[in-house]
Design a protein around this motif. Structure first.
Motif, mmCIF file in Angstrom:
data_model
loop_
_atom_site.group_PDB
_atom_site.id
_atom_site.type_symbol
_atom_site.label_atom_id
_atom_site.label_comp_id
_atom_site.label_asym_id
_atom_site.label_seq_id
_atom_site.Cartn_x
_atom_site.Cartn_y
_atom_site.Cartn_z
ATOM 1 N N LEU A 243 11.329 -5.450 5.320
ATOM 2 C CA LEU A 243 10.032 -4.834 6.282
ATOM 3 C C LEU A 243 10.838 -4.955 8.125
ATOM 4 O O LEU A 243 10.646 -2.898 8.233
ATOM 5 C CB LEU A 243 8.491 -5.780 6.958
ATOM 6 N N LEU A 248 8.753 -1.088 10.446
ATOM 7 C CA LEU A 248 7.749 -1.010 9.802
ATOM 8 C C LEU A 248 7.480 -2.965 11.099
ATOM 9 O O LEU A 248 7.482 -3.598 10.306
ATOM 10 C CB LEU A 248 7.025 -1.629 7.995
ATOM 11 N N HIS A 250 4.943 -5.352 11.468
ATOM 12 C CA HIS A 250 3.760 -5.668 10.925
ATOM 13 C C HIS A 250 3.506 -7.005 11.215
ATOM 14 O O HIS A 250 4.162 -7.772 12.236
ATOM 15 C CB HIS A 250 3.865 -6.011 9.775
ATOM 16 N N LEU A 286 -0.475 -4.466 8.518
ATOM 17 C CA LEU A 286 0.727 -3.295 9.077
ATOM 18 C C LEU A 286 -0.730 -1.952 10.166
ATOM 19 O O LEU A 286 -1.932 -2.572 9.983
ATOM 20 C CB LEU A 286 0.731 -2.418 8.616
ATOM 21 N N ASN A 291 1.921 3.389 6.127
ATOM 22 C CA ASN A 291 2.866 2.205 6.158
ATOM 23 C C ASN A 291 2.438 0.322 5.303
ATOM 24 O O ASN A 291 2.843 0.476 5.161
ATOM 25 C CB ASN A 291 2.855 1.667 7.995
ATOM 26 N N CYS A 292 0.720 1.070 5.259
ATOM 27 C CA CYS A 292 0.715 -0.228 3.693
ATOM 28 C C CYS A 292 1.694 0.198 2.544
ATOM 29 O O CYS A 292 2.097 -0.551 1.944
ATOM 30 C CB CYS A 292 -0.783 -0.129 4.126
ATOM 31 N N ALA A 295 5.219 -0.521 3.462
ATOM 32 C CA ALA A 295 4.965 -1.650 2.769
ATOM 33 C C ALA A 295 5.207 -1.962 1.405
ATOM 34 O O ALA A 295 5.507 -2.863 0.914
ATOM 35 C CB ALA A 295 4.417 -2.673 3.505
ATOM 36 N N THR A 343 -4.729 -2.612 7.242
ATOM 37 C CA THR A 343 -4.285 -2.347 8.517
ATOM 38 C C THR A 343 -5.244 -3.487 9.477
ATOM 39 O O THR A 343 -5.582 -3.958 8.418
ATOM 40 C CB THR A 343 -4.801 -0.906 8.511
#
Length: 726
Positions: A243, A248, A250, A286, A291-292, A295, A343
């Motif tokens: 990641l 990203l 996280h 995230l 971005n979820c 990922a 999120t």
């Protein structure tokens, strides 16, 4: 008598820091997100509550005020608003102290008083278990929740603190409270999306109910082997590295199973402890929805995903507002790795559910918010409560709705409906609208025509085919899952059945009165009202329905109505037999009041008689039925029946067929029955050896001619040795 005035709240000064006990300091630390003025208001509420509860103690010996403050602290940890915390501190005052609702309203506002009053009503509810909890009590809870959801938040926090301090109770009370918590309050917390509260209630309930089992499982979870801990660290580090390469932002958390979840999985899935624990769980938080999904692609590129185990609850949230991406991966040693991606806002809603509405304002008012979904659920339950025929029926429906394991289906217009797992196309029809369900005849799932009992899979498109002439059938109750469908079907069947019962009862009573040179219309009104009053019937229709259902004998009622009021009725016999030339004609449209004996399976065209059976109405038998001998012992219950010129519907029949025991014989017989336009209901082997097989076919036919045609077609088959109607 002079009116008694409500005691006013004394104007005591707000305590300073030095006068605060330790439990209040801990509470104020949890409520530090509030402003100074609101903290001062909370101290004032504590002073009022402490004065009101003065002299009262808990079973542990502590001052009683420590309990409401602890309840308020639970809510402060959820970052609830000041009105909820004030109500929590005062929630026991109206019921247990001289303090009145009016005094609270004048001091702290109408909203706080309303919340305290709502919780007070809930405190009077006593749930022993789901079956014994009364619908009236549950209705009060729903009404209080529908006015303000914060009422149930306070009640759940109250139950949570009681569970944390359950040790002071007797063994019997601990068991009762723990079972009530697991069966009522934990499912409500789950349905409202409050996973943190739900998990702790389940764990504390499990510990109180089964202390030894809880201790053993908890010890095994804590003493995980070093190899497993190293493997978890390796998986977490690998995911974090991949990641980070994609830049990203996280956070990764490893998820540890609770003793309750391990215990329930071992029981429901019949797995050993090692099998349950051989699953690694991680949650990835995230910053954005996009971005979820990014990922998710990274995770699938790192470890191979397990087919058919991906769920997108972001695009299609659960009914309690839960949103997340779920996937299962093959770990480095082949062990399953469960990964959830969401999120920060979704994580907050997943943990706090409706409580997140007050602590996270951004986007909390949308159509998918946990709070709006909770209100919709409560509204639906209140509607079902008004239509339910009995308290147990209502609670049966609530039990279904308390378990949010769902399937998500699409309407032809693209709308999403969430239904309980294993719901059928008919459940979907009733979820769309009650009228759609009542008039449903079939369904199309992804364009393919299917029966109403079909259970669609997640994400499928369902279209309901309706007909105005269609009405609900009793068989529907055997396969529907949702409480809304079950309630609507029962309500409609009762309506149809009651109308048919009144008509049949009228005909039966008229037949009996004719032998006394009278009729229902000619019975003196005074006699009729006297009889209805003596037997507690609100109106004539109720008596007629009772006659049709076999709960009253028409001959005895006729004697009472045609004679003097209060006439002593004969205990045995004395009934007026129905005239042979004036039979009740069966049309096939009667529902609930005329049924057909399973012992002889009569069909239109057979010589038949009716037997008046208590609770079932008139049961029709063939005159050659082997049970007729027993029925002759009660001639007063005989009813003369016959077939109308035009009889509607299909009737059950049975055939005993002997065939050569060779491959394909059963298929050829089934094909011949289908060619005769008869449906096969069931098939079973009665006898079977190397050469011959004897089968029983349950079929549906229109009349005697139809069944004769079926028998002729079957007899023509070379594999068939003999056919006879059972």
């Amino acid at each position: 008598m002079l009116p008694v005035e409500s005691p006013a709240i004394p104007a005591a000064p707000v305590p300073d820091d030095a006068a605060l006990p330790q439990y209040m300091r801990e509470f104020e630390k949890a409520a530090a997100y509030l402003g100074p003025g609101q903290i001062a208001l909370l101290r004032r509420a504590w002073a009022v509550g402490a004065a009101a509860h003065a002299g009262q103690t808990r079973k542990s010996g502590e001052p009683y005020i420590t309990h409401p403050v602890a309840v308020a602290q639970v809510l402060a940890e959820q970052r609830l608003d000041v009105e909820t915390l004030l109500a929590a501190i005062l929630h026991d005052t109206i019921e247990d102290t001289p303090l009145t609702r009016e005094a609270i309203a004048s001091e702290f506002g109408e909203t706080v008083a309303e919340l305290v009053d709502g919780v007070t009503k809930l405190d009077k509810l006593q749930f022993r278990d789901r079956q014994e909890a009364t619908a009236e009590s549950f209705r009060k809870m729903l009404l209080a929740m529908s006015r303000d959801l914060r009422v149930i938040l306070i009640k759940l926090a109250d139950r949570l603190h009681n569970m944390r301090t359950l040790g002071a109770q007797s063994a019997e009370a601990r068991t009762r409270i723990a079972r009530e918590t697991l069966e009522i309050y934990a499912p409500i917390a789950q349905r409202l999306g409050m996973n943190l509260v739900k998990a702790e209630l389940q764990d504390l309930g499990f510990r109180a109910l089964h202390p030894w089992r809880h201790a053993v499982i908890e010890k095994r979870i804590r003493s995980q082997p070093l190899l497993r801990r190293e493997l978890m660290a390796k998986i977490e580090a690998t995911l974090a590295q991949k990641l980070a390469k994609e830049k990203l932002e996280h956070r990764i958390h490893s998820r540890v199973k609770s003793p309750w979840s391990v215990y329930t999985k071992m029981r429901t899935e019949n797995k050993s402890f090692a099998q349950v624990m051989d699953v690694f769980g991680f949650r990835i938080i995230l910053d954005r929805v996009a971005n979820c999904y990014h990922a998710l692609g990274v995770a699938h590129a790192t470890y191979k995903p397990l087919d058919a185990r991906f769920r997108d609850f972001i695009a299609i949230p659960k009914a309690n507002g839960y949103q997340s991406l779920h996937t299962v991966l093959f770990g480095p040693d082949g062990s399953p790795v469960e990964v959830q991606l969401r999120t920060a806002e979704m994580d907050l809603v997943a943990e706090k559910g409706i409580a997140a509405h007050w602590s996270y304002k951004d986007g909390a008012e949308g159509p998918n918010s946990a709070q709006s979904r909770a209100y919709n659920w409560i509204t639906g339950l209140l509607e079902a409560q008004t239509a339910a025929g009995s308290p147990l029926e209502f609670l049966e429906n609530v039990k279904v709705d308390l378990f949010p394991d769902e399937v998500y289906l699409f309407s032809p217009k693209g709308d999403i409906l969430a239904l309980p797992r294993n719901s059928t196309a008919l459940d979907f029809a009733y979820a769309v609208h009650t009228d759609v369900g009542n008039q449903a005849v079939a369904a199309r799932v992804d364009g393919k025509l299917v029966p109403l009992r079909t259970a669609p899979s997640n994400g499928q498109r369902v279209e309901i085919i309706t007909a105005r002439s269609s009405v609900p059938k009793p068989q529907w109750l055997e396969f529907v899952v949702t409480g809304k469908a079950r309630t609507a079907i029962r309500q409609q069947l009762k309506l149809i059945g009651h109308e048919d019962a009144v008509q049949l009862g009228h005909r039966m009573l008229d037949r009996a009165l004719e032998t006394l040179a009278s009729s229902v219309e000619r019975v003196p009104e005074a006699h009729l009202q006297a009889y209805l009053g003596e037997n507690r019937y609100p109106r004539l229709e109720a008596l007629l329905a009772d006659i049709a259902l076999g709960n009253r004998m028409p001959g005895q009622v006729a004697l009472a109505l045609a004679g003097e009021p209060g006439l002593e009725l004969p205990r045995k016999g004395g009934a007026i037999p129905a005239l042979a030339h004036d039979r009740i004609m069966i049309t096939g449209t009667e529902r609930g009041v005329i049924s057909f004996g399973n012992c002889c399976l009569p069909v239109p065209g057979d010589e038949v008689m009716g037997f008046h059976t208590s609770g079932r109405g008139v049961v029709v038998h063939r005159l050659d039925c082997p049970n007729i001998v027993d029925y002759r012992k009660s001639p007063e219950r005989w009813v003369a029946v016959g077939w109308d010129r035009k009889v509607e519907g299909d009737f059950a029949a049975a055939l005993r067929i002997e065939v050569d025991n060779r491959p394909g014989a059963l298929a050829r017989v089934a094909a011949a029955i289908a060619e005769a336009e008869s449906n096969i209901d069931r098939v079973e082997y009665l006898e079977r050896d190397i050469n011959v097989a004897v089968l029983r076919f349950g079929i549906e036919v229109r009349d005697r001619r139809h069944i004769a045609n079926v028998i002729r077609r079957v007899r023509r088959l070379q594999v068939v040795l003999g056919v006879q109607r059972i």
